[in-house]
Design a protein around this motif. Sequence first.
Motif: not given
Length: 335
Positions: A297-310
């Motif tokens: 997804w490149g720059d189209k997505v931002e991870i909000l949660s969970p912290e583990r995924l970040k």
Amino acid sequence: MRHEKATRLLELARLLASSAEGLTLDEMAGSMGVGRRTAERMRDAVREAFPQMEEVDDPPTRRFRIPAGLDSIFQAPTADEFAALRAAADNFRSLGASTRAQALASLEQKVLSAVRAGVRRKLAPDMEALLEAEITSFQAGPRPFEDETVLTPIREAIMSLRRLKFKYEGGSTPGREREVTPFGLLFGRANYLVGAEGGGTEPRTWRLDRIRDIKLSPTPGTRPEGFTLQAFVTRSFGIYQDGVEEVRLRILPHGAEEALGWRFHPTQTLERQPDGSVLATFQAGGMRELAWHLFTWGDKVEILSPERLKTVMREELAVAVRAHNPPPFPGGGED
């Protein structure tokens, strides 16, 4: 309009003829996409056309079926159906799924052999035209392992409610013999046996290409009550099973339209936001595979949660950067 109604009634008749236990009115309504009253009228119309329809008590409901099946005149397959069957077999074959490809090819031959010669001659040119005009695009990925000497005992063990014994060339102790109660087969990026080892009930996965010397065990083995393969798969984004968490992704406005037509996970909800973005929420484990997917997804997505995924995403990014940074020039330095 009359032709359309007749087609719908024949569709319901085929459903009733293809079900061994029969269908309730609610199941008919759900399958046909109609209300219960409409399903009742359709059932009555089918009963007039096919008086051999049976009614079976199944408290607190009743089921209906056509036990002897339908005459071949009502069952002539279409060119679209044959083309879809052939395309599915060809797709399996191109992926390396030879066992399933052969099963579909065998089914096509059996159906064709039951069709009258005149019908076959009419179908042939339409089938060839459709097959030449439709093709599945290639997607990179591992070739699935399908060996009949592995799949056959697994399927036999599932049907006979017995355990399996095999050596597994993976895990922390490669080559150790395992005794496993099989729950099912999972086909995907790689193919897996799902089951529980020994007398346990917690499901685990074993890659089929790492199974050796597989044989049936005389020991009985059954699925734990309430277990479903679909529920097991839904626990994770991919194959790897770990803790299930709520995942929240913000797809930015320039990716919103694509996201609204995307299926991230079976449990997902998608919500448009006032700024034009889309909030995707679902329950899943398998953070590493999810991170791999989010790369696309490149720059189209931002991870909000969970912290583990970040954290996993940062680790995977760091690995990619290290792999692609050019090494220092030998003997290089400042001029």
